[in-house]
Motif scaffolding. Sequence first.
Motif, PDB file in Angstrom:
ATOM      1  N   LYS A  80       5.098  -0.039  12.364  1.00 59.35           N
ATOM      2  CA  LYS A  80       4.869   0.196  13.792  1.00 59.35           C
ATOM      3  C   LYS A  80       5.946   1.131  14.330  1.00 59.35           C
ATOM      4  CE  LYS A  80       4.793  -4.230  13.759  1.00 59.35           C
ATOM      5  NZ  LYS A  80       4.204  -4.499  12.415  1.00 59.35           N
ATOM      6  N   LEU A  81       5.579   1.909  15.345  1.00 59.53           N
ATOM      7  CA  LEU A  81       6.508   2.868  15.937  1.00 59.53           C
ATOM      8  C   LEU A  81       6.912   2.404  17.315  1.00 59.53           C
ATOM      9  CD1 LEU A  81       7.938   5.645  15.763  1.00 59.53           C
ATOM     10  CD2 LEU A  81       5.899   6.646  16.817  1.00 59.53           C
ATOM     11  N   GLN A  82       8.205   2.267  17.509  1.00 61.80           N
ATOM     12  CA  GLN A  82       8.759   1.925  18.823  1.00 61.80           C
ATOM     13  C   GLN A  82       9.201   3.218  19.505  1.00 61.80           C
ATOM     14  OE1 GLN A  82      12.070  -0.772  18.698  1.00 61.80           O
ATOM     15  NE2 GLN A  82      12.524  -0.605  20.869  1.00 61.80           N
ATOM     16  N   GLY A  83       8.524   3.579  20.584  1.00 62.06           N
ATOM     17  CA  GLY A  83       8.850   4.849  21.243  1.00 62.06           C
ATOM     18  C   GLY A  83       8.066   5.996  20.640  1.00 62.06           C
ATOM     19  N   VAL A 119       3.506   7.934  10.777  1.00 59.60           N
ATOM     20  CA  VAL A 119       4.900   8.309  10.542  1.00 59.60           C
ATOM     21  C   VAL A 119       5.382   7.737   9.206  1.00 59.60           C
ATOM     22  CG1 VAL A 119       7.266   8.045  11.380  1.00 59.60           C
ATOM     23  CG2 VAL A 119       5.427   8.557  12.994  1.00 59.60           C
ATOM     24  N   ASP A 120       4.971   6.517   8.888  1.00 54.96           N
ATOM     25  CA  ASP A 120       5.343   5.905   7.621  1.00 54.96           C
ATOM     26  C   ASP A 120       4.810   6.721   6.441  1.00 54.96           C
ATOM     27  OD1 ASP A 120       6.229   3.553   5.911  1.00 54.96           O
ATOM     28  OD2 ASP A 120       4.077   3.501   5.521  1.00 54.96           O
ATOM     29  N   LEU A 121       3.551   7.145   6.527  1.00 54.22           N
ATOM     30  CA  LEU A 121       2.953   7.923   5.446  1.00 54.22           C
ATOM     31  C   LEU A 121       3.611   9.292   5.308  1.00 54.22           C
ATOM     32  CD1 LEU A 121      -0.843   7.065   5.868  1.00 54.22           C
ATOM     33  CD2 LEU A 121       0.758   6.183   4.160  1.00 54.22           C
ATOM     34  N   SER A 124       6.726   9.985   6.067  1.00 48.24           N
ATOM     35  CA  SER A 124       8.056   9.758   5.490  1.00 48.24           C
ATOM     36  C   SER A 124       7.977   9.437   4.003  1.00 48.24           C
ATOM     37  CB  SER A 124       8.772   8.625   6.234  1.00 48.24           C
ATOM     38  OG  SER A 124       8.101   7.387   6.058  1.00 48.24           O
ATOM     39  N   LYS A 125       6.854   8.896   3.538  1.00 48.78           N
ATOM     40  CA  LYS A 125       6.664   8.601   2.116  1.00 48.78           C
ATOM     41  C   LYS A 125       6.225   9.844   1.333  1.00 48.78           C
ATOM     42  CE  LYS A 125       5.381   3.670   1.995  1.00 48.78           C
ATOM     43  NZ  LYS A 125       5.981   3.193   3.242  1.00 48.78           N
ATOM     44  N   GLY A 126       5.932  10.942   2.022  1.00 48.78           N
ATOM     45  CA  GLY A 126       5.474  12.153   1.359  1.00 48.78           C
ATOM     46  C   GLY A 126       3.998  12.136   1.014  1.00 48.78           C
ATOM     47  N   PHE A 127       3.254  11.230   1.637  1.00 46.37           N
ATOM     48  CA  PHE A 127       1.837  11.062   1.310  1.00 46.37           C
ATOM     49  C   PHE A 127       1.032  12.330   1.588  1.00 46.37           C
ATOM     50  CE2 PHE A 127      -2.486   9.869   2.679  1.00 46.37           C
ATOM     51  CZ  PHE A 127      -2.929   9.204   1.555  1.00 46.37           C
ATOM     52  N   TYR A 128       1.320  13.015   2.694  1.00 49.72           N
ATOM     53  CA  TYR A 128       0.531  14.189   3.076  1.00 49.72           C
ATOM     54  C   TYR A 128       1.040  15.493   2.453  1.00 49.72           C
ATOM     55  CZ  TYR A 128      -1.410  11.065   6.610  1.00 49.72           C
ATOM     56  OH  TYR A 128      -2.024  10.015   7.252  1.00 49.72           O
TER      57      TYR A 128
END
Length: 483
Positions: free
Chosen positions: A268-271, A316-318, A320-324
């Motif tokens: 989840k993203l806060q902000g 954002v998680d994906l 940061s994992k380099g998924f895209y």
Amino acid sequence: KKRHKSIPQHSIHTLIILKSLASSHNPIAANSTTPLHFLPRIRHPRVKDRLTMRLLFLLLAPALSYNLPSLPPIPQRAANALLPAFLSASLVFSPPANVIPLPTGLGPQPALAKELASGSGSRVNKDAESLLRYGLPGVTKEARQLQAAVEGTKGDLASKRFSAARDGVKKAQSMLSGKTSDKIAAATSDPSAAKKDLASMSASLQSLDDSLATAQNVDRGSEQERAAIDKAYASQASAADMLNKVEEAMVPKNYKVEVPAEYGNLPKLQGRAVVEMTFKKEGGKPFDIEGTNFPEAKMKMVLDGYSSPVTAGNFVDLVSKGFYTNMKVQRSDGFVVQTGKPSDSVEGYVDPAAADKPVPSIGRGKSGERLVPLEIMVKGDKAPFYEESIEDNGRGGQATVLPFSSYGAMGWAREEYEANSGSSQFFWLLFDSDLTPAGKNVLDGRYPCFGYVVEGADFLRDIKEGDEIVSAKVTKGKDQLYY
């Protein structure tokens, strides 16, 4: 707001049959390849909106050969019932290549919120940064009034309404020089810093006014006018940046949108967070934007965790994992640009550690994909609702916090009839005000809008299927992720 008082009875009759065809996925209704710009210009004495009639023709043409029985007149909302089926079919995973770009606004969908971000009335707000400001929680009435004045100068400048722009500057300066400025600063987490930012805004507005005065007093179309307009844009952008800082400082410290406990396994993203992507074409071909070639396409996006904490957090998680990274664009049809499907056999992201974790409440995909629930937040609510569309929630027509009214608005793709089937596929909407009349955007509330492209949106015009995302990075807000 323009409203059509009636639609020709034969069109309503045909819509009834076409609706039944669409519900059964009849290939006649789904696979038409008639380009929109080749449609005839239909006129009707009681319906003056030619574009609407052309779009009706696009939908109705396959069924016009049917022998229709005599049917009684029905309300216009019968036509509206057809729209979600068409639109949903257009945004499912890996759509057929020959499905046409579908119109997003035939039937009236009045937005109830009064703010410009609702897209109601004749003045639809298409400015991504403005929409993001309106999406900030805790911003005071005085700050909104200042925002309207500052943002209004940008629109007037674009239309070369220099006198009107100077009036807007004057209005904003009057607020900054009076008690309104003190009230705005007092509502922030750091009033002293806010006062400095407001002073900087005032200086930028004065520079804007000077440039506008120069533009007024030189020949139209001259080099002097163009130079003055460039300076005016720079000054206006500087004032808007200060406005951002002040309004963001009004968000309560450690503000976090409440998310149901059953989604505790999801990021989840806060902000808010910022993501930057770079695209390249195969063989090093350039991106052609209005005759200018670029070796690569770069876009900057702002993701919103205030209205879509789960959806934006998942994205954002994906990233940061380099998924895209190194993923190719899988759809570009003039309606959306879409990507996020990792392979032919897998529809979305599969967590390699999923086997060691309990099965989430919404389950997993057919191949073990991590699923994201449909997440919608309506203006005035304190938190989003989940797992149902705005119509299913009984609030059809109400305004969402972030609307699909900006070119490059970002939405989360899902299967047509499964609210919780989203995983990693997302799209950029190629918003067209001619195809999406103000207040009639039927994407809002059916798909979550979780962010906007704030820089480089023009590149979406030439990003095609097969173009590759060579870089995708979280440049700000990664520390705002939580689980």
